[in-house]
Motif scaffolding. Structure first.
Motif, PDB file in Angstrom:
ATOM      1  N   SER A 125       0.870  -1.173   0.000  1.00 56.92           N
ATOM      2  CA  SER A 125       0.000   0.000   0.000  1.00 56.92           C
ATOM      3  C   SER A 125       0.908   1.224   0.000  1.00 56.92           C
ATOM      4  O   SER A 125       1.567   1.520   1.002  1.00 56.92           O
ATOM      5  N   TRP A 126       0.958   1.904  -1.135  1.00 54.54           N
ATOM      6  CA  TRP A 126       1.852   3.061  -1.247  1.00 54.54           C
ATOM      7  C   TRP A 126       1.457   4.169  -0.281  1.00 54.54           C
ATOM      8  O   TRP A 126       2.316   4.885   0.239  1.00 54.54           O
ATOM      9  N   LEU A 127       0.186   4.316  -0.034  1.00 52.35           N
ATOM     10  CA  LEU A 127      -0.266   5.349   0.905  1.00 52.35           C
ATOM     11  C   LEU A 127       0.244   5.064   2.321  1.00 52.35           C
ATOM     12  O   LEU A 127       0.733   5.958   3.017  1.00 52.35           O
ATOM     13  N   ALA A 128       0.148   3.809   2.742  1.00 57.06           N
ATOM     14  CA  ALA A 128       0.646   3.438   4.072  1.00 57.06           C
ATOM     15  C   ALA A 128       2.169   3.571   4.129  1.00 57.06           C
ATOM     16  O   ALA A 128       2.722   4.032   5.133  1.00 57.06           O
ATOM     17  N   LEU A 129       2.857   3.183   3.047  1.00 60.19           N
ATOM     18  CA  LEU A 129       4.314   3.327   2.995  1.00 60.19           C
ATOM     19  C   LEU A 129       4.703   4.799   3.139  1.00 60.19           C
ATOM     20  O   LEU A 129       5.601   5.145   3.902  1.00 60.19           O
TER      21      LEU A 129
END
Length: 154
Positions: A125-129
């Motif tokens: 999940s790029w947003l979480a990263l």
């Protein structure tokens, strides 16, 4: 037009610089202790772990791993930078070159870790990263504000 000698005299008169005695310098160092880079790295590790746990609780396992990897992409290069900068340098130029060199290594390692993220983190999940990275980077401010002897200027 002023001559070089009159300009030097004017600069000397305008300067309020007074060198400290050895005792005054020791007192100043005692009032303003240095902040260990390892303390900042430790705070970053703590923040990365908390963000990863919060992401896992809120959005599931994949988000937790992604946020944790984002924090790791900040912590590992910062730890490498801190280790590289510990060695004493013989001159100011050498210290500046080391600072620039290790900062370049830090940036390159961060970019490499981000490039490897899709292969290393299942269900990335790029947003979480990104949230993990940003929160971990902001830990610098937490460590600086929490250090003893820091006074706020109003």
């Amino acid at each position: 037009m002023k001559t070089a000698a009159s300009q030097a005299e004017t600069e000397d008169e305008d300067s309020d610089f007074k060198p400290l005695s050895a005792q005054q310098a020791a007192e100043w160092r005692q009032r303003h202790p240095t902040l260990s880079p390892w303390r900042i790295v430790a705070v970053q590790v703590l923040v990365a772990a908390l963000v990863a746990l919060a992401a896992r609780w809120w959005a599931g396992s994949a988000a937790g791993w992604s946020a944790g990897y984002g924090g790791l992409a900040v912590v590992l290069p910062a730890a490498l930078f801190a280790r590289g900068m510990q060695r004493r340098r013989s001159s100011a130029g050498a210290a500046m070159a080391a600072l620039m060199g290790w900062e370049l290594v830090k940036i390159a390692l961060t970019v490499a870790m981000l490039a490897a993220a899709p292969r290393l983190v299942p269900g990335l999940s790029w947003l979480a990263l990104l949230a993990g990275m940003v929160m971990t980077m902001k830990a610098y401010w937490i460590a600086l504000l929490a250090r003893s002897g820091v006074r706020r200027t109003d």
